[in-house]
Design a protein around this motif. Structure first.
Motif, PDB file in Angstrom:
ATOM      1  N   UNK A   1     -13.652 -29.789  -5.977  1.00 19.30           N
ATOM      2  CA  UNK A   1     -12.523 -29.715  -5.348  1.00 19.30           C
ATOM      3  C   UNK A   1     -12.436 -28.251  -4.551  1.00 19.30           C
ATOM      4  N   UNK A   2     -11.889 -28.433  -3.343  1.00 21.54           N
ATOM      5  CA  UNK A   2     -11.692 -27.368  -2.568  1.00 21.54           C
ATOM      6  C   UNK A   2     -10.206 -26.734  -2.351  1.00 21.54           C
ATOM      7  N   UNK A   3      -9.388 -27.676  -2.269  1.00 23.40           N
ATOM      8  CA  UNK A   3      -8.058 -27.585  -2.071  1.00 23.40           C
ATOM      9  C   UNK A   3      -7.134 -28.803  -2.206  1.00 23.40           C
ATOM     10  N   UNK A   4      -5.750 -28.460  -2.190  1.00 24.77           N
ATOM     11  CA  UNK A   4      -4.826 -29.700  -2.294  1.00 24.77           C
ATOM     12  C   UNK A   4      -4.501 -29.960  -0.853  1.00 24.77           C
ATOM     13  N   UNK A   5      -5.107 -31.090  -0.377  1.00 19.94           N
ATOM     14  CA  UNK A   5      -4.990 -31.311   1.031  1.00 19.94           C
ATOM     15  C   UNK A   5      -3.354 -31.829   1.420  1.00 19.94           C
ATOM     16  N   UNK A   6      -3.014 -32.413   0.428  1.00 25.00           N
ATOM     17  CA  UNK A   6      -1.517 -33.124   0.600  1.00 25.00           C
ATOM     18  C   UNK A   6      -0.910 -33.053  -0.819  1.00 25.00           C
ATOM     19  N   UNK A   7       0.213 -32.490  -0.993  1.00 30.00           N
ATOM     20  CA  UNK A   7       0.885 -32.409  -2.263  1.00 30.00           C
ATOM     21  C   UNK A   7       1.706 -33.380  -2.691  1.00 30.00           C
ATOM     22  N   UNK A   8       1.795 -34.010  -3.739  1.00 30.50           N
ATOM     23  CA  UNK A   8       2.484 -35.268  -4.179  1.00 30.50           C
ATOM     24  C   UNK A   8       2.913 -36.225  -2.774  1.00 30.50           C
ATOM     25  N   UNK A   9       1.693 -36.669  -2.663  1.00 34.55           N
ATOM     26  CA  UNK A   9       1.838 -37.623  -1.427  1.00 34.55           C
ATOM     27  C   UNK A   9       2.443 -38.931  -1.788  1.00 34.55           C
ATOM     28  N   UNK A  10       3.579 -39.573  -1.205  1.00 32.57           N
ATOM     29  CA  UNK A  10       3.905 -40.852  -1.463  1.00 32.57           C
ATOM     30  C   UNK A  10       3.681 -41.786  -0.323  1.00 32.57           C
ATOM     31  N   UNK A  11       3.155 -42.902  -0.498  1.00 33.84           N
ATOM     32  CA  UNK A  11       2.930 -43.847   0.434  1.00 33.84           C
ATOM     33  C   UNK A  11       4.231 -44.256   1.149  1.00 33.84           C
ATOM     34  N   UNK A  12       4.444 -44.387   2.387  1.00 33.41           N
ATOM     35  CA  UNK A  12       5.636 -44.564   3.160  1.00 33.41           C
ATOM     36  C   UNK A  12       6.252 -46.288   2.569  1.00 33.41           C
ATOM     37  N   UNK A  13       5.450 -46.895   1.964  1.00 31.05           N
ATOM     38  CA  UNK A  13       5.934 -48.075   1.274  1.00 31.05           C
ATOM     39  C   UNK A  13       6.754 -48.882   2.516  1.00 31.05           C
ATOM     40  N   UNK A  14       6.285 -49.012   3.556  1.00 27.63           N
ATOM     41  CA  UNK A  14       7.046 -49.606   4.818  1.00 27.63           C
ATOM     42  C   UNK A  14       6.962 -51.305   4.559  1.00 27.63           C
ATOM     43  N   UNK A  15       8.198 -51.642   4.542  1.00 29.93           N
ATOM     44  CA  UNK A  15       8.347 -53.096   4.284  1.00 29.93           C
ATOM     45  C   UNK A  15       8.900 -53.486   2.826  1.00 29.93           C
ATOM     46  N   UNK A  16       8.764 -52.574   1.934  1.00 27.31           N
ATOM     47  CA  UNK A  16       9.281 -52.916   0.412  1.00 27.31           C
ATOM     48  C   UNK A  16      10.531 -52.834   0.437  1.00 27.31           C
TER      49      UNK A  16
END
Ligand code: BEZ
Length: 387
Positions: free
Chosen positions: A370-385
């Protein structure tokens, strides 16, 4: 109606209500459709190990029901996937299906699950469509979308001062979507993709691609490969001497569960993923201890995803007293849950995909540190759902 008749009716009604809300204690048949052969065999085994470990920790029962597994080797072969899942559902009468690893296989499974209403839990395959246009009330994923680690690495590469990148991947949904995610994060932050190279899945003849990369001299390479293919690519890249002048980036599948075999060839590589070594949380420490005790090997991201597939099932079935048909109550419990995963706490989005931290990791010896958090609480954009 006479008094006695009324009494009988009341008694029968309460008996019926009692039955209707009672705990289901019959065996729960789980179809496990995973690759147990071919380039993704180690991923399938790790997922099953993780799943079984959680079940064992619950005394062999999930939602009050003893678990019976019906296993199928899907060979990471999309052309056999529809038949394989139909056999599990129609011949073996499973209550739900857990699978698979390969995006093409999982998309065929999702279509059948959607058409038949069968509960499906995806413990790896990242096909964006499964929690995008194909999303459904009865389909859940405990892993990632291909977009998630790719996008995080695109942002990270730009932050590291990289301007020009060549991408290389197997030519199928997972690799193409991983590259697309990377491109989105990278170009948004000023980067340029100079070439997109591909090779058919599961081909591991990389020499001509490596020659092309050496001639083009990009600032970095972004590669999607996993399992045995990742081992071969990282070793070939180092053997060609490219790792000394052109950093090799990728989603963490490039180095997860593969470091023993890759050895020094992987040293210093930076990858992004929702799991890492050295996370330092209590849940992960306990999970690792139990996993090593049970299987005499270290867990990887695939084992975590299998463990969480069983954990998600338990959350849903505890709320429905073991009844898989109560889809609304099942979903309600899962959407409200904070899942205590070895990767850190996750929640499940409305499209049924994990919302999770994506970590930047560096290969140090046999670890994806582990080095760092690259992206915090990343949600997929869920395009088309449209759930
Ligand atoms: C996929 O096909 O979605 C996949 C396979 C292995 C690792 C990551 C993704």
């Amino acid at each position: 109606m006479k008094f006695n008749q009324k009494k009988i009716l009341v008694a029968l009604t309460s008996l019926y209500v009692g039955f209707a809300s009672a705990q289901n204690t019959t065996k729960l048949k789980v179809g496990l459709m995973l690759p147990y052969s071919g380039t993704y065999a180690s991923l399938g085994n790790a997922i099953e190990n993780g799943f079984q470990l959680y079940v064992k920790e619950q005394g062999g029962k999930i939602g009050g029901r003893e678990i019976e597994l019906v296993k199928v080797d899907d060979e990471s072969e999309p052309s056999k996937a529809t038949d394989n899942i139909n056999k599990l559902i129609k011949r073996d009468n499973v209550d739900l299906v857990v699978g698979s690893v390969h995006s093409g296989v999982a998309m065929a499974m999702a279509k059948v699950a959607k058409d038949t209403g069968t509960l499906l839990i995806v413990p790896n395959a990242g096909a964006d469509a499964i929690t995008g246009p194909m999303c459904a009330k009865n389909i859940y994923r405990t892993s990632f979308t291909n977009w998630q680690p790719g996008f995080a690495m695109g942002e990270q590469a730009a932050k590291n001062g990289i301007k020009k990148v060549i991408t290389v991947t197997w030519k199928y949904a997972a690799g193409e979507e991983s590259v697309k995610g990377f491109k989105e994060g990278f170009e948004k932050n000023g980067g340029t993709i100079s070439k997109e190279l591909t090779v058919p899945f599961p081909n591991v003849e990389f020499q001509s691609l490596l020659t092309e990369i050496a001639a083009a001299k990009p600032d970095a390479v972004y590669a999607f490969f996993a399992g045995a293919g990742a081992v071969k690519f990282v070793k070939d890249y180092a053997a060609a001497g490219l790792n000394r002048s052109i950093p090799l980036y990728g989603p963490g599948f490039l180095t997860d569960g593969t470091l023993e075999a890759q050895g020094a060839a992987a040293n210093g590589m930076l990858t992004t993923l929702h799991y890492a070594d050295g996370l330092n949380n209590k849940r992960d420490a306990a999970f690792r201890l139990a996993y090593v005790k049970a299987y005499k090997m270290q867990p990887d991201v695939y084992a975590v995803q299998g463990y969480d597939a069983a954990q998600l099932l338990a959350i849903g079935l505890n709320a429905t007293k073991g009844d898989v048909s109560k889809k609304a109550e099942f979903e309600d419990a899962i959407l409200k849950a904070k899942i205590d995963s070895p990767r850190g706490t996750i929640t499940i989005s409305k499209s049924h995909n994990p919302i999770q931290d994506i970590y930047l990791r560096e290969v140090v010896g046999k670890e994806n540190k582990f080095k760092s958090v690259a992206s915090k609480s990343l949600a997929d954009p869920a395009r088309g759902c449209n759930l």
